[in-house]
Write an enzyme that holds these catalytic residues in place. Structure first.
Site, PDB file in Angstrom:
ATOM      1  N   HIS A  74       0.997   3.327  -3.444  1.00  0.00           N
ATOM      2  CA  HIS A  74       1.417   2.164  -4.197  1.00  0.00           C
ATOM      3  C   HIS A  74       2.201   2.308  -5.322  1.00  0.00           C
ATOM      4  O   HIS A  74       2.029   3.488  -6.094  1.00  0.00           O
ATOM      5  CB  HIS A  74      -0.123   1.693  -4.704  1.00  0.00           C
ATOM      6  CG  HIS A  74      -0.180   0.160  -5.018  1.00  0.00           C
ATOM      7  ND1 HIS A  74       0.447  -0.119  -6.116  1.00  0.00           N
ATOM      8  CD2 HIS A  74      -0.443  -1.021  -4.088  1.00  0.00           C
ATOM      9  CE1 HIS A  74       0.485  -1.667  -6.002  1.00  0.00           C
ATOM     10  NE2 HIS A  74      -0.240  -2.012  -4.966  1.00  0.00           N
ATOM     11  N   ASP A 112      -4.611  -2.871   1.747  1.00  0.00           N
ATOM     12  CA  ASP A 112      -4.307  -3.120   2.908  1.00  0.00           C
ATOM     13  C   ASP A 112      -4.738  -2.190   4.048  1.00  0.00           C
ATOM     14  O   ASP A 112      -4.963  -2.256   5.176  1.00  0.00           O
ATOM     15  CB  ASP A 112      -2.841  -3.043   3.585  1.00  0.00           C
ATOM     16  CG  ASP A 112      -2.199  -4.349   2.705  1.00  0.00           C
ATOM     17  OD1 ASP A 112      -2.917  -5.144   2.679  1.00  0.00           O
ATOM     18  OD2 ASP A 112      -1.007  -3.904   2.160  1.00  0.00           O
TER      19      ASP A 112
END
Ligand code: CMC
Length: 428
Positions: A307, A364
């Protein structure tokens, strides 16, 4: 005493104020940089170090794995709030009173019809079209049916546009899925709550009584809340920058959806399930795929890992992992890809490559496993993300308009040719 940053260029010193946020984050305010230095600019591809705005909506600390909406922790909101309350909180700044929530819900329901002619537009798409492309187009098309531009000085006009899109977007999302499945388009039932109605619009069959399921509603509600905002990510920045040209709300949102679609952003949830399926088909050898992800000559990336801002566990992934385990157990589903996902995460979290780069599972990584358990088709996963992110995009757009932010227009450093004479085609 306020802090100052000093910059030295060719022996000349320039001072810039440092802005401090309520959580003690520091930002060098370089608004005057070009003016005082005679045109020097900054270069920061991907805006890794650039703050585009000050914002009072979402706080996240990527080092500690903290995420809060308007000061409320994501953990508490996911456990205790419902999606509509969170939407109100994000957009208007405070949790609604019972009367405010009731009015918000009523106003949304009042707008939950979509012009019948929108069906003709939907009909023009092939069934095989990706739902994200269809949905961003339909959101844009809504402008034609609701042409009034929003006057930023009118809270009332902004409110009307907000309830309109919150009402119509779930209808369009559900229709997009139903068209792919050759099912008649359904209008749902306004006596149901927002999330329940979304589920009914997606799943009701023409020849079968619709069955409600609180387990499913709770799981959906939680997922939507966890996706509802994430400060200045790629799609939100898109919404803000498009809105900064005074484009209307629906146009800004449609652009945000296109940004979300990419596999490095919201499209990752679909890519994760496809990756897990491919690993399963390939015999479930997780070590092989970890090696591929580490190989710089192999374009493969471990989808759902890493991320831009979290250099620690993504707090949303933690909640979703537990939730995935619970929902699969409650619904009595055994999905081998959950074991593959857990196996991959275990190996990656102990591997030097991932440790060094601080790569952890993101939002996700496990969400698709829940969507799948709820019967949502893989190509609809990013649409589910968009349904959740809608209030966040709206809140950020509204904040940008209320703060009267200037048009977004970054600078560059030109590295092309210097001036040269034109050469006619016959002489080239
Ligand atoms: N698998 C393997 N290596 C990775 C991965 C990954 N998923 N993510 C980052 N790296 C490596 C990358 O190769 C680089 O290594 P090196 O320093 O040796 O060149 C290092 O880690 C830093 O990566 P980066 O690409 O410079 O980091 P970024 O901040 O630009 O990208 C990211 C962040 C999310 C785009 C990236 O981690 C990624 O592509 N992840 C997979 C896609 C994904 O899951 N996206 C969903 C993000 S969360 C939902 C959302 O809000 O959008």
């Amino acid at each position: 005493m306020s802090k100052i940053a000093t910059l030295e260029i060719d022996g000349n010193k320039y001072e810039f104020p440092i802005i401090e946020g309520t959580e003690k984050e520091l930002g060098i305010d370089i608004k005057t940089l070009r003016g005082v230095t005679g045109g020097v600019t900054t270069i920061d591809p991907g805006y890794k170090n650039t703050g585009s705005c000050v914002s009072g909506i979402t706080f996240l600390d990527g080092e500690k794995g903290v995420l809060r909406y308007r000061g409320y922790s994501i953990e508490e909101l996911a456990e205790k709030a419902d999606f509509l309350e969170v939407a109100y909180l994000l957009i208007f700044g405070e949790l609604p009173t019972a009367a405010e929530l009731e009015k918000f819900d009523r106003d949304i329901k009042e707008e939950s019809h979509v012009d019948e002619d929108m069906k003709k537009i939907l009909d023009g798409f092939p069934k095989s079209a990706h739902p994200m492309g269809v949905l961003s187009s339909l959101t844009s098309a809504l402008i034609a049916f609701n042409p009034g531009s929003v006057d930023v000085d009118s809270e009332e006009e902004m409110y009307n546009a907000i309830v309109k899109i919150l009402a119509k977007f779930p209808v369009l999302a559900a229709w997009t899925m139903r068209k792919r499945k050759s099912l008649p388009l359904d209008y749902g039932d306004n006596s149901l709550g927002y999330v329940q109605n979304l589920h009914k619009m997606m799943f009701a069959r023409p020849n079968k009584a619709y069955e409600s399921n609180n387990l499913v509603y709770d799981a959906l509600d939680k997922l939507l809340i966890l996706h509802a905002d994430h400060e200045q990510n790629c799609s939100t920045s898109t919404v803000r920058i498009v809105g900064s040209s005074h484009a209307g709300l629906f146009a800004s949102l449609s652009a945000g959806m296109s940004a979300l679609w990419g596999p490095l952003h919201g499209g990752a949830n679909q890519a994760v399930i496809e990756m897990l399926e491919a690993i399963k088909e390939d015999g479930g050898d997780t070590a092989k795929y970890i090696a591929k992800a580490k190989d710089k000559n192999d374009p493969f990336r471990l989808m759902g890992f890493g991320h831009r801002v979290y250099k620690n566990f993504d707090p949303r992934a933690k909640i979703i992992k537990t939730s995935a385990e619970e929902i699969l157990e409650d619904l009595g589903i055994e999905d081998p890809v959950l074991d593959i996902a857990k196996g991959l995460a275990k190996v990656a979290l102990e591997d030097e490559y991932f440790i060094q780069r601080k790569l952890y599972p993101n939002v996700d990584f496990y969400s698709g496993i829940i969507y799948r358990a709820l019967g949502i088709p893989t190509e609809m996963f990013t649409v589910m993300f968009a349904l959740g992110r809608l209030p966040g995009w709206i809140a950020q757009w509204r904040e940008m308009r209320l703060r009267k932010e200037p048009i977004g227009r970054p600078r560059q450093i030109y590295i092309g040719e210097n001036i040269r004479p034109f050469v006619k085609v016959e002489n080239r």
